[in-house]
Write an enzyme that holds these catalytic residues in place. Structure first.
Site, PDB file in Angstrom:
ATOM      1  N   MET A   4       8.480  36.398  36.581  1.00 19.82           N
ATOM      2  CA  MET A   4       7.821  35.195  36.064  1.00 19.82           C
ATOM      3  C   MET A   4       6.299  35.377  36.040  1.00 19.82           C
ATOM      4  SD  MET A   4      10.203  32.428  37.972  1.00 19.82           S
ATOM      5  CE  MET A   4       9.406  31.039  37.274  1.00 19.82           C
ATOM      6  N   HIS A   5       5.637  34.379  35.449  1.00 21.71           N
ATOM      7  CA  HIS A   5       4.175  34.171  35.562  1.00 21.71           C
ATOM      8  C   HIS A   5       3.288  35.145  34.801  1.00 21.71           C
ATOM      9  CE1 HIS A   5       5.560  31.620  38.764  1.00 21.71           C
ATOM     10  NE2 HIS A   5       5.783  32.599  39.597  1.00 21.71           N
TER      11      HIS A   5
ATOM     12  N   ASP B  15      13.223  34.698  36.544  1.00 18.53           N
ATOM     13  CA  ASP B  15      14.194  35.387  37.411  1.00 18.53           C
ATOM     14  C   ASP B  15      14.726  34.520  38.566  1.00 18.53           C
ATOM     15  OD1 ASP B  15      11.839  35.520  38.877  1.00 18.53           O
ATOM     16  OD2 ASP B  15      11.752  37.706  38.951  1.00 18.53           O
TER      17      ASP B  15
END
Ligand code: ADP
Length: 518
Positions: A82-83, A242
């Site tokens: 992520m991110h 995830d």
């Protein structure tokens, strides 16, 4: 008729491709690596083109392993780290390496975001979370300040798995769970926060539409079919970040369902039928991959990592002599045996804050400690204290969730720590809840494949897909007297930490100041 569903998880160290059949059974998995780049201390980057190559390799490997053709795949689901941020120009070319979730260069931008939002409480009201260095929004602000020549060319900002979607389908899109981790998403309303974007002076058109995770939002192009060996027009669903995809892969998709994952870090994840209030911002409060559901999770930084540290310190000779991974892992089994036979008669406490802490305390200055040592303690007592200290930390996350009104009926156990039956029972005793082990653990890639199966209509919804595919193994029930004992230890541990914390803070600030003046 096409009979398989493909899940692709673009992780940090590699990509995992997994095929499930119509009964939800895993037909094949493959993992391929992609390189990480650390151009400066605290920076962490990857090349999106490397992800694409590892996706093609992993996915072709999975087809080969399962001995099936690309045309046997009825749908594709994506999951990923992520991110991160991928910056594309007007021609949709990658402008620079992607900045990853574990990149630490954005401390100043996090402060800027909080200020521009009108303070922390206001930021939480807008996007339900506080600014963390890993999130996508501070990375975009970093680019504006430090690489204005690149920033001027930005036309689209994508999350890692959404770049792979673009390569597969030429569609720009995301899903609500992954979008929650940008810090630009109004989690409660399940849509981009144009209000926060306005305050940050960011163009809302840069961010792709965010769909519900099982929705089909593109189909394979001819070029992608050639690169992957899959069939042209194969549907690709929105997928999930995830954490949410792993929750689907472990069956945490109904009210009362919670998972505890003991990897290097320790993550407690809960499903919720409504947005979860996150008053102090200690937890992460996101949209779930289940439509109309939300989730909340916390992350302690050194969970299994603390046991790993204990192995390095207490078993250095054996560790150096070990010839392979099996011999390394066998040490964990022996450590648990020693802990199981320890007397535990004098309370010995371990604080697992070896790399600072994120949750239950957001204290970068936190340190680990062993307290209550006496002449009667031996190595087994110390290992036991480490295991108990880690598990008490996980329980504090559960308590924070309870305080937000969430009830945990049972806890699903995952991660390397769940390999030990003794530790599973310890978790049941400490959490005071039944704990369930899973027959196999495929995590995010399985979740992504199941979202694809739901998206193409093979299962009616996500819980039905999980009921078919996620098999539990055994339930561990808490022993009331031990739960009582651990409540007492939890109080002692909290009080000792609170007494030590001001000292850690002072020392951290002193060293930090000295570091700055050096
Ligand atoms: P990662 O976060 O690196 O993906 P894993 O999910 O593989 O990690 O978990 C690794 C951790 O699991 C180790 O640091 C260790 O604490 C724990 N672990 C691994 N094997 C065992 C075992 N046999 N018994 C207990 N704990 C274990």
């Amino acid at each position: 008729m096409a009979a398989l569903f493909l899940g692709i998880d673009v992780g940090t160290s590699g990509t995992k491709a997994l095929l499930v059949d119509r009964l939800g059974r895993v037909a094949a998995t493959t993992i391929t690596d992609h390189p990480s780049l650390f151009p400066k201390p605290g920076w962490s980057e990857q090349r999106p083109g490397d992800w694409w190559m590892s996706v093609c390799k992993a996915e072709r490997g999975a087809l080969r392993k399962a001995q099936v053709a690309g045309s046997d795949v009825a749908g594709v689901g994506l999951s990923g780290q992520m991110h991160g941020s991928v910056f594309l120009d007007r021609q949709r070319r990658v402008l620079r390496n992607a900045l990853l979730w574990n990149d630490q260069r954005t401390t100043a931008e996090c402060i800027e975001i909080e200020q521009r939002a009108g303070g922390r409480a206001r930021l939480i009201r807008l996007v339900q979370n506080i600014a963390l260095t890993g999130y996508q929004a501070p990375k975009v602000l970093w680019l504006r300040r430090h690489e204005p020549h690149v920033f001027r060319q930005v036309h689209t900002v994508l999350l890692p798995k959404d770049y792979i979607r673009y390569r597969l389908t030429e569609t720009l899109g995301s899903d609500v769970s992954d979008a929650s981790g940008t810090l630009l998403f109004d989690v409660a309303a399940r849509r981009w926060s144009t209000r926060l974007m306005e305050r940050l002076e960011l163009d809302p058109d840069w961010f792709p539409p965010a769909a519900e995770s099982p929705e089909v939002i593109g189909t394979l192009t001819t070029a992608a079919a050639r690169a992957t060996g899959l069939k042209r027009d194969t549907p690709v669903v929105a997928g999930a970040g995830d954490q949410a995809a792993a929750a689907v892969g472990t069956g945490v998709v109904r009210s009362g369902a919670v998972s505890a994952t003991l990897g290097t870090s320790g993550v407690v994840f809960a499903h919720s039928p409504q947005p979860v209030p996150n008053h102090e911002g200690l937890l992460q409060s996101f949209c779930h991959a289940v439509p109309e559901a939300w989730c909340v999770f916390g992350c302690m930084l050194s969970a299994g990592g603390s046991l790993q540290w204990a192995r390095e310190v207490l078993f250095a000779d054996r560790l150096h002599a070990a010839r392979d991974d099996n011999e390394h892992d066998a040490i964990y089994d022996d450590m648990i045996k020693e802990a199981a036979t320890a007397t535990g008669r004098d309370p010995l406490l371990f604080h697992p804050y070896l790399t600072g802490e994120r949750c239950p305390y957001a204290h970068p200055h936190a340190c680990g400690a062993l307290s209550g040592l006496t002449r009667r303690h031996d190595r087994g007592d110390i290992i036991r204290a480490v295991l108990e200290g880690i598990t008490l930390g996980m329980n504090r996350q559960l308590e924070l969730m309870r305080a937000s009104g969430l009830r945990a009926r049972e806890v699903r156990l995952a991660g390397g720590g769940a390999r030990s039956t003794w530790w599973r029972q310890l978790q049941a005793d400490v959490y005071g809840r039944p704990c369930v082990s899973l027959r196999s653990e495929e995590g995010s890639a399985l979740g992504a494949a199941l979202l694809a199966a739901v998206g193409v209509g093979h299962f009616p919804n996500v819980p039905a897909a999980c009921a078919a595919a996620v098999r539990t193994q055994r339930t561990y029930h808490p022993v009331a007297a031990r739960t009582e004992h651990y409540r007492h230890l939890a109080k002692l541990a909290a009080r000792t930490y609170e007494a030590l914390e001001p000292l850690y803070r002072r020392e951290f600030n002193r060293l930090h100041k000295r570091g700055q003046s050096n």
